[in-house]
Design a protein around this motif. Structure first.
Motif, PDB file in Angstrom:
ATOM      1  N   SER B  50       0.572   4.318  -9.422  1.00 42.83           N
ATOM      2  CA  SER B  50       0.093   2.956  -9.550  1.00 42.83           C
ATOM      3  C   SER B  50       0.385   2.137  -8.298  1.00 42.83           C
ATOM      4  O   SER B  50       0.230   0.940  -8.279  1.00 42.83           O
ATOM      5  CB  SER B  50       0.719   2.293 -10.766  1.00 42.83           C
ATOM      6  OG  SER B  50       2.097   2.164 -10.563  1.00 42.83           O
ATOM      7  N   LEU B  51       0.782   2.823  -7.258  1.00 37.05           N
ATOM      8  CA  LEU B  51       1.034   2.124  -6.015  1.00 37.05           C
ATOM      9  C   LEU B  51      -0.150   2.344  -5.083  1.00 37.05           C
ATOM     10  O   LEU B  51      -0.615   3.454  -4.927  1.00 37.05           O
ATOM     11  CB  LEU B  51       2.307   2.691  -5.387  1.00 37.05           C
ATOM     12  CG  LEU B  51       2.970   1.827  -4.336  1.00 37.05           C
ATOM     13  CD1 LEU B  51       3.510   0.568  -4.969  1.00 37.05           C
ATOM     14  CD2 LEU B  51       4.092   2.597  -3.682  1.00 37.05           C
ATOM     15  N   LEU B  52      -0.629   1.278  -4.497  1.00 32.34           N
ATOM     16  CA  LEU B  52      -1.736   1.422  -3.556  1.00 32.34           C
ATOM     17  C   LEU B  52      -1.241   2.116  -2.299  1.00 32.34           C
ATOM     18  O   LEU B  52      -0.184   1.799  -1.776  1.00 32.34           O
ATOM     19  CB  LEU B  52      -2.291   0.053  -3.183  1.00 32.34           C
ATOM     20  CG  LEU B  52      -3.167  -0.634  -4.213  1.00 32.34           C
ATOM     21  CD1 LEU B  52      -3.648  -1.957  -3.675  1.00 32.34           C
ATOM     22  CD2 LEU B  52      -4.363   0.239  -4.556  1.00 32.34           C
ATOM     23  N   GLN B  53      -2.022   3.080  -1.833  1.00 36.44           N
ATOM     24  CA  GLN B  53      -1.660   3.771  -0.601  1.00 36.44           C
ATOM     25  C   GLN B  53      -2.641   3.339   0.472  1.00 36.44           C
ATOM     26  O   GLN B  53      -3.782   3.061   0.176  1.00 36.44           O
ATOM     27  CB  GLN B  53      -1.791   5.290  -0.797  1.00 36.44           C
ATOM     28  CG  GLN B  53      -1.103   5.814  -2.030  1.00 36.44           C
ATOM     29  CD  GLN B  53       0.388   5.866  -1.870  1.00 36.44           C
ATOM     30  OE1 GLN B  53       0.891   5.919  -0.764  1.00 36.44           O
ATOM     31  NE2 GLN B  53       1.112   5.824  -2.983  1.00 36.44           N
ATOM     32  N   VAL B  55      -5.476   3.802   2.939  1.00 36.94           N
ATOM     33  CA  VAL B  55      -6.530   4.810   2.879  1.00 36.94           C
ATOM     34  C   VAL B  55      -6.550   5.624   4.160  1.00 36.94           C
ATOM     35  O   VAL B  55      -6.489   5.074   5.257  1.00 36.94           O
ATOM     36  CB  VAL B  55      -7.890   4.130   2.680  1.00 36.94           C
ATOM     37  CG1 VAL B  55      -9.010   5.128   2.877  1.00 36.94           C
ATOM     38  CG2 VAL B  55      -7.957   3.507   1.310  1.00 36.94           C
ATOM     39  N   ASN B 914       1.794  -4.154  -5.607  1.00 38.05           N
ATOM     40  CA  ASN B 914       0.656  -3.928  -4.719  1.00 38.05           C
ATOM     41  C   ASN B 914       0.216  -5.150  -3.940  1.00 38.05           C
ATOM     42  O   ASN B 914      -0.761  -5.093  -3.200  1.00 38.05           O
ATOM     43  CB  ASN B 914      -0.521  -3.398  -5.529  1.00 38.05           C
ATOM     44  CG  ASN B 914      -0.257  -2.014  -6.052  1.00 38.05           C
ATOM     45  OD1 ASN B 914       0.054  -1.116  -5.278  1.00 38.05           O
ATOM     46  ND2 ASN B 914      -0.307  -1.844  -7.353  1.00 38.05           N
ATOM     47  N   ASN B 915       0.872  -6.270  -4.160  1.00 39.32           N
ATOM     48  CA  ASN B 915       0.442  -7.477  -3.466  1.00 39.32           C
ATOM     49  C   ASN B 915       1.619  -8.251  -2.922  1.00 39.32           C
ATOM     50  O   ASN B 915       2.646  -8.372  -3.582  1.00 39.32           O
ATOM     51  CB  ASN B 915      -0.321  -8.390  -4.430  1.00 39.32           C
ATOM     52  CG  ASN B 915      -1.677  -7.834  -4.780  1.00 39.32           C
ATOM     53  OD1 ASN B 915      -2.544  -7.715  -3.931  1.00 39.32           O
ATOM     54  ND2 ASN B 915      -1.826  -7.452  -6.035  1.00 39.32           N
ATOM     55  N   LEU B 938       0.259  -3.312   3.085  1.00 42.92           N
ATOM     56  CA  LEU B 938      -0.006  -2.003   2.477  1.00 42.92           C
ATOM     57  C   LEU B 938       0.591  -0.883   3.313  1.00 42.92           C
ATOM     58  O   LEU B 938       1.186   0.054   2.796  1.00 42.92           O
ATOM     59  CB  LEU B 938      -1.506  -1.788   2.338  1.00 42.92           C
ATOM     60  CG  LEU B 938      -2.150  -2.333   1.066  1.00 42.92           C
ATOM     61  CD1 LEU B 938      -3.553  -1.810   0.929  1.00 42.92           C
ATOM     62  CD2 LEU B 938      -1.324  -1.954  -0.156  1.00 42.92           C
TER      63      LEU B 938
END
Lengths: 280, 1146
Positions: B50-53, B55, B914-915, B938
């Motif tokens: 659930s963690l943004l990686q 890209v 994530n923010n 990020l």
């Protein structure tokens, strides 16, 4: 039931307190009133071959797990029956080198709040260490004849100690600054003497202080120079002049969009997983 | 071709849907899909996923030749949507709310059944309307028949036509509540002449439904058969049919009986006509003639226009998917704002009509995307307000003769005529509701134009319940008082028009009255719409007084809140009489400084918090004076939370004044410092760093006047000391500030030497201040305490280049490079960033007077939950500041109450993982810079703290959250906030009063393993506790100003000293929780990991003991001794140590 097991363990402890290999365990309590006790783990101070230590090997007792209310004076008092003690040093972590406490100023390096510490106790004779290792305890830190302050009484006396004496502070600052000024003056003198004098290989040191000062040798300064160069070059370059340049710019834009799209898709995936699209 | 209204019997066009044969196959694949998605979800919810990686795309992927399709999609996205993210989000949302084909099939099957059942209901013989004995037992007429006597006769005949109308047919209905509206055309034989008069039509309609209900209720097909009202209109009941069994929540079919085509003559239903005779309704005819009944007429017209409206909508929306998507989005938008329900709400029908209207006027094109439609409608609604018009159209009038538009404007506050030009679609919409819609539209447009990253989330996914959207709310309860209000306001004609619905009759006049009275203090006044009730068919319809509570929402105008005066006209002006009439006894003649004698109203309010509550006085006064609503029925919710940030013994103020006084004193001191002579270097800047100086200190400092006999004295240093035999003296917190000295070649270039020079300056500063200004001073190596007017300031001398000196690292080649070290970062934070933050927030307070209250309530709450240690003052202040700087989708709070609710909401819903929370202080960051900050975040996520708050001065590292909270503590805060918010909102929305407002401030204690109870005698701030003690100890203060030559006891707080010791000694084993504002208990939580038996290691024996376990020697925490240590370390302060769990046993 578990508590009972505990109590039994404590009772067994009176016969033989388990201690790690090489150490002997010594129960210690704050005063008579406490039921349970902490355990000091004692050992003769040793270092591995080749390692340097300022503590005298044979005469130093190494103590682990000294409770926060136990001060150096306390430890001195409690262990003195084993022999004459030269010094007691409390530290947060085991360290080989002696911490030169004398030069630490009370005003500029205030004492930290104590936790569990380790102690190095230096006896006059090696016999002291051996005697200490056979102690049975439990040691009492605060007794009627030697009460140790804790809680409110301790905080009030700490507060009183923290009210500074301006005169003493001034004296300390002045002494320090005199020594510092002297050191600087000496360095400057040496620099002046060396100015323009070639060393044995014939090199002359150029400094900022000389007749023709140069740029200071700092990272910031060299970065500045590089930045300037870069800008100069960029100004000369033509943008989107050739067809291939144009094509590349377009492709770059497309790639950016693609990357953004991928990022967005990832975001959406995450939001979907978190059920972020249920409006109510 | 366009889709017309299709008779229900023919409805499911067979070609579109295949018979059941392929169903199993579909079912199977569906199941499989579900499994996959479940798995996906499970995976996505695991913490790592659930963690943004950031890209990572390969070069080939990034730079491959684009396909045509891809180019098209990218181009489309750019043109039709703001960004690809928005497009994807909108698509996802539509997917979520749209009805699936499978469900549609099931609904269609149900509808076919319903159609057959209705046609089979048997007819009844004709009886006069007043004879209702034929109605079987077990069903009640769903209408208040007042007066009962009415001419005409009724018989039941099956409907001549059953038609599906509304959103289901148009494909614009949205989940979760799917309604299918079905119009039942009552046969002409049921009606006589002039049935439009005196509610005869409505009586027949109700009887028609009653008979239908009786028969359908017996049918096992239906899970429930109940009555409700059409859009909350009390004359127009409808019948709700729900399938039985597992499909119960699938769909609600709503039956609307309607008259045969062309039964009513439109000319008789113009807004100027009367169709309810006074002689019948009131029992006496009026000499001045019959009043018009515009609402009554509209309700008749609505019924007869059901089909033509559907036709119009089908033509308008046609097959354009974008338009339908737009309508669906608008419905979500309205629902999130609670605008769509009840009588006079902006429902889906109205918004569909508006879209159709905009299509016809070419403001919307059929090729637009749903997002563009949403945007265009919002733009239209927002701009109409700017023109100051309350009329929505209208140049799509086609037929003649048209009634004058002026006639409509005279009787309706909002006019939006349908294409016939006779029916006002907004007849029930009040001016307030329309203003609210406009206000929301403008806010939303501003949000979309700002291109904010989370616009979608804020616009469509964030609910705006009244209590969280408005600064103050007022409950009118019980509603029966409004009946008296109608009489006092002389609203008999309106009652006659609305068929006795006194709630809606009074609504318009009441809001107008209050708007007029609150003028300069008010930004917007909104009202709740009574909820639409539902009831069983064997029950009488609910009474008007049972429709709950009327709640008004006040959006305040902060600049208008500072005045206690309503300035009226000069005494000799003719308007003076109106003014006196309006304000009644509160109006007085006053002479003003310019010599004018005017009518004026002066409200009693001394402090800022009282001024903020002047609207309370205005509302109660005006309602009692003009509407006969006594104070006991007006429940004003605005200042309840003030009690939590009031100083002990203070009742009239929430501390803003005390803070201002301290700030004033600070200003004086900084002026003295500026002009100080006799320092070797001049002062280059004086900056505040303490929360007091940005108005966010929960309990503002009060000037201290120590009673000397209470202390022991340290005469030679002119200081007071606490005495062990007395209770702990009052807590005096030093107000910290930084005094920068000019740069000079004299400063040494060595860190240790700089410290000594600074110390010398501290000493000199104390001397000079004492000599020149007779101030009591005390210097230490790092700061100088100055006693001024009873406040203690802690002045810290700073040298601008010191952080740089601390950063310098010399490489072996002699190059000096700068590297951040903990010491340099710390110093930079304290002497550079903190003053900047303090001055920025000080500025914010000047712009938004409610900031102080919000920030202090927020901090109070976090600390009351015993979580204060994890969060720095600054981080919490910044979260509060974000509520003002980024209020979307709301407006900046103007009351502490609403700000605090939004704080809880923000904390509990923000995705901290994530923010980053970007707080754009002074608006210094551009949109591009914010995007840059986000992508930087990020990329660096794993190196950043769990809670990241970034400002223009701190774009990368989040300095104020570096040392905490930990993930667990933040999680705990999120959980507690999510629990507290609904409880508090429910309390505040309770019309009978909020009950115990401190409920959500009391911490849960059952989670702790050990509780350490402290004795109040040594808690200096005991009186600040959430539940203040009835009595506490004398803290050695005088009430009268005494001599102030000795320095009081500064910063002496035994619980804090105790905690510092506990954390140092046992920080590896346990966490300690405490409320610094007068808490009398410390919660201890053992760390489970440190209770795993460990092999012996010399470096981590702290508080452990060696035991033999299974023949092996291992180390475990010596818990029994530690528990006794808790008491030993806090001797005198600790009352009891309660071990509450056996968790620690190994």
């Amino acid at each position: 039931m578990v508590a009972r097991r505990r109590r039994r363990a404590a009772r067994d402890g009176e016969d033989a307190v388990p201690s790690p290999p090489g150490y002997s365990a010594l129960p210690v309590k704050f005063s008579e009133q406490q039921r349970a006790s902490h355990y000091l783990y004692l050992r003769q101070h040793r270092v591995r071959e080749g390692a340097q230590s300022t503590w005298p090997q044979k005469r130093t007792l190494f103590v682990l797990n000294v409770p926060p209310y136990c001060t150096e004076e306390c430890l001195m008092r409690l262990l003195s029956p084993c022999g004459t003690i030269r010094s007691v040093e409390l530290q947060r972590k085991p360290e080989l080198a002696e911490n030169r406490k004398e030069n630490k100023s009370k005003y500029f390096h205030p004492k930290p709040v104590p936790g569990f510490q380790v102690a190095y106790v230096v006896f006059q004779k090696p016999g002291g260490v051996a005697a200490a290792l056979t102690l049975k305890g439990p040691l009492l830190i605060s007794t009627e004849s030697h009460p140790v302050k804790s809680g409110i009484h301790k905080w009030i006396s700490d507060y009183a100690d923290s009210v500074p004496d301006p005169e003493a502070l001034r004296v300390e600052v002045d002494t320090f600054m005199e020594a510092y000024d002297q050191k600087i003056a000496e360095e400057e003198n040496r620099a002046k003497e060396e100015e323009g004098v070639p060393d044995e290989e014939g090199w002359v040191k150029v400094t900022r202080r000389g007749r023709r000062p140069v740029l200071p040798r700092t990272e910031a300064a060299s970065l500045r120079v590089m930045e300037k160069e870069k800008r100069k070059r960029a100004r000369k370059e033509l943008l989107n002049f050739y067809a291939w340049q144009h094509r590349e710019t377009k492709m770059e834009h497309l790639a950016q969009l693609r990357k953004k799209f991928e990022e967005d898709k990832q975001r959406i995936e995450l939001m979907r997983a978190q059920r972020k699209f249920r409006p109510y | 071709g366009t889709m017309g209204p299709a008779p229900a019997g023919k409805q499911p066009s067979g070609a579109a849907r295949e018979p059941e044969v392929i169903e199993p196959a579909l079912e199977d694949s569906g199941k499989e899909k579900k499994k996959v998605s479940l798995k996906k979800r499970a995976r996505a919810e695991s913490p790592a996923e659930s963690l943004l990686q950031p890209v990572k795309l390969s070069r080939e992927e990034l730079y491959k030749e684009p396909t045509n399709e891809e180019l098209n999609r990218l181009r489309e996205t750019e043109i039709l949507f703001h960004s690809s993210l928005l497009r994807l989000q909108v698509e996802e949302l539509l997917k979520e709310v749209r009805l699936s084909e499978k469900k549609k099939d099931r609904i269609d099957t149900f509808l076919r059944e319903v159609n057959q059942r209705i046609k089979r209901v048997p007819p009844t013989p004709e009886t006069v309307l007043t004879d209702q004995s034929w109605l079987p037992a077990g069903v009640q007429v769903p209408l208040h028949q007042v007066p009962y006597t009415v001419k005409g006769s009724f018989r039941f005949l099956p409907p001549s036509q059953v038609t599906i109308i509304g959103s289901y047919l148009l494909g614009t209905c949205i989940r979760p509540d799917i309604n299918v509206d079905v119009a039942l055309t009552m046969p002409r034989e049921i009606f006589q002449d002039k049935d439009g008069l005196n509610q005869r039509y409505f009586r027949k309609r109700a009887l028609y439904l009653a008979h239908l209900a009786h028969f359908l209720a017996k049918d096992p097909l239906f899970g429930s058969v109940r009555f409700s009202y059409t859009n909350g209109c009390h004359l127009k009941p409808l019948l709700l049919l729900r399938p039985c069994g597992k499909d119960e929540h699938l769909v609600t079919v709503r039956l609307h009986p309607c008259p045969p085509l062309d039964y009513f003559r439109p000319c008789r239903l113009l807004p100027t006509k009367n169709n309810v005779r006074s002689a019948w309704y009131r029992g006496q005819s009026l000499p001045e003639g019959e009043p018009p009944t515009p609402h009554y007429n509209t309700w008749l017209l609505q019924d007869s226009a059901l089909e033509s409206h559907v036709q119009m909508l089908s033509t308008g929306l046609g097959s354009a998917q974008g338009l339908k998507d737009g309508v669906a989005l608008l419905k979500v938008w309205l629902r999130q704002r609670e605008l769509d329900k009840g009588l006079g709400g902006f429902n889906g029908f109205l918004i569909s009509m508006l879209v159709t209207f905009l299509v016809s006027t070419r403001k919307i094109h059929t090729t637009m995307s749903g997002y563009q439609v949403l945007r265009s409608v919002l733009q239209f609604l927002g701009e109409a307000a700017r023109l100051g018009k309350v009329s929505l159209n209208s140049d799509w009038l086609l037929c003649t003769p048209q009634p004058a538009l002026a006639d409509f404007h005279q009787v309706f506050p909002v006019v939006f005529l349908d294409s016939s030009g006779l029916l006002n679609l907004c007849a029930d919409v009040t001016a307030s509701t329309y203003h609210q819609v406009q206000h929301e539209a403008q806010l939303s447009m501003a949000l979309l134009d700002s291109k904010a990253d989370d616009a979608f989330q804020l616009l469509l996914m964030t609910p705006k319940p009244m209590i969280r959207a408005f600064d103050h709310v007022v409950h009118l309860h019980p509603l029966s008082r409004l009946q008296a209000a109608c009489h006092r306001l002389k609203l008999w004609a309106e009652l006659q028009d609305s068929g006795g619905d006194y709630v809606s009759a009074a609504l318009g006049p009441l809001t107008t009255l209050l708007e007029q009275g609150l003028r300069s203090r008010l930004h917007l006044l909104a009202h709740s719409r009574p909820p639409v009730p539902e009831w069983d068919i064997n029950q009488d319809p609910p009474k008007h007084k049972d429709s709950g509570t009327l709640t008004l929402g006040l959006l305040l105008r902060p600049e208008g809140l500072t005045s206690v005066l309503e300035l009226g006209p000069e005494a000799d002006q003719p308007e003076a009489a109106d003014f006196r009439q309006f304000w009644g006894s509160r109006s007085e003649l006053r002479r003003f400084q310019d010599g004018a004698i005017r009518e004026a109203v002066v409200w009693e309010a001394a402090s800022m918090s009282q001024k903020r509550l002047i609207p309370h006085q205005v509302v109660t006064h005006l309602l009692a004076l003009h509407a006969d609503i006594p104070e006991s029925c007006v429940h004003y919710v605005g200042g309840f939370l003030g009690a939590l940030i009031q100083s002990p013994k203070e009742t009239s103020s929430t501390g803003e004044e005390a803070l201002a006084k301290a700030v004033h004193c600070y200003d004086d001191l900084s002026r003295l410092l500026w002009r100080l002579e006799g320092l070797p270097l001049t002062v280059s800047a004086v900056q505040g760093t303490h929360p007091v100086l940005r108005y966010t200190e929960v309990f503002p400092p009060v000037p201290v006047r120590p009673a000397y006999s209470f202390y022991s004295h340290l005469q030679e240093r002119a200081s007071l000391l606490p005495r062990p035999d007395k209770p702990c003296p009052a807590y005096v917190e030093p107000i910290t500030m930084v005094c920068h000295l000019e740069g000079s070649g004299q400063w040494p270039q060595d860190a240790e030497a700089v410290r000594r020079v600074r110390a010398a300056f501290q000493l000199r500063l104390a001397e000079v201040l004492a000599q020149q200004h007779k101030l009591q001073c005390r210097a230490t190596a790092t700061h100088t305490d100055v006693l001024k007017d009873g406040f203690v300031f802690r002045v810290r001398v700073a040298y601008q280049k010191e952080p740089q000196i601390l950063r310098e690292v010399r490489s072996p080649e002699g190059m000096i490079s700068l590297r951040d070290t903990p010491a340099s970062l710390h110093l930079e934070r304290d002497t550079k960033l903190l003053p900047l933050l303090t001055s920025a927030l000080h500025g914010l307070q000047q712009q938004h007077p409610a900031f102080s209250g919000v920030a202090r309530l927020a901090k109070r709450w976090v600390r009351a939950q015993l979580l204060g240690e994890g969060f720095t003052d600054e981080s919490l202040d910044l979260v509060s500041a974000a509520l003002f700087l980024h209020p979307e989708p709301f407006t900046p709070p103007s009351s502490p109450q609403v700000g605090f609710l939004r704080f809880l909401s923000l904390v509990s819903t923000f995705d901290w993982k994530n923010n980053p929370l970007i707080v754009n202080l002074n608006g210094e960051l551009t949109a591009e810079e914010q995007v840059e900050i986000r992508s930087g975040f990020l990329a660096a996520r794993t190196r950043l703290p769990v809670m990241v708050i970034l400002t223009p001065q701190d774009r990368k590292s989040s300095v104020w959250t570096q040392d905490g909270p930990s993930a667990q503590i933040l999680q705990q805060l999120v959980i507690l906030a999510a629990e507290a918010l609904p409880i508090l909102e429910k309390q505040l929305m309770d019309p009978r009063g909020p009950g115990d407002i401190r409920t959500v401030f009391r911490p849960p204690l059952d989670m702790y393993d050990v509780l350490i109870r402290l004795t109040p005698r040594h808690i200096p701030r005991h009186r600040q506790a959430v539940d203040p003690p009835a009595a506490s100890f004398c803290r050695g203060l005088l009430s009268e100003p005494g001599p102030s030559s000795l320095m009081p006891v500064v910063g002496y707080d035994p619980p804090q000293l105790y905690l510092a010791q506990l954390r140092e000694a046992f920080g590896d084993l346990a966490l300690f929780f405490y409320d610094q504002y007068g808490g009398d208990v410390i919660g201890v939580l053992w760390k489970p990991t440190s209770f795993q038996p460990q092999p012996f290691k010399a470096s981590c024996t702290k508080g452990h003991m060696v035991v033999s376990q299974g023949g092996e020697l291992v180390m475990v925490p010596n818990v029994e001794a530690i528990l006794e240590d808790f008491a030993v370390l806090g001797e005198g302060l600790v009352q009891a140590v309660e071990a509450r769990s056996e968790k620690w046993t190994v």
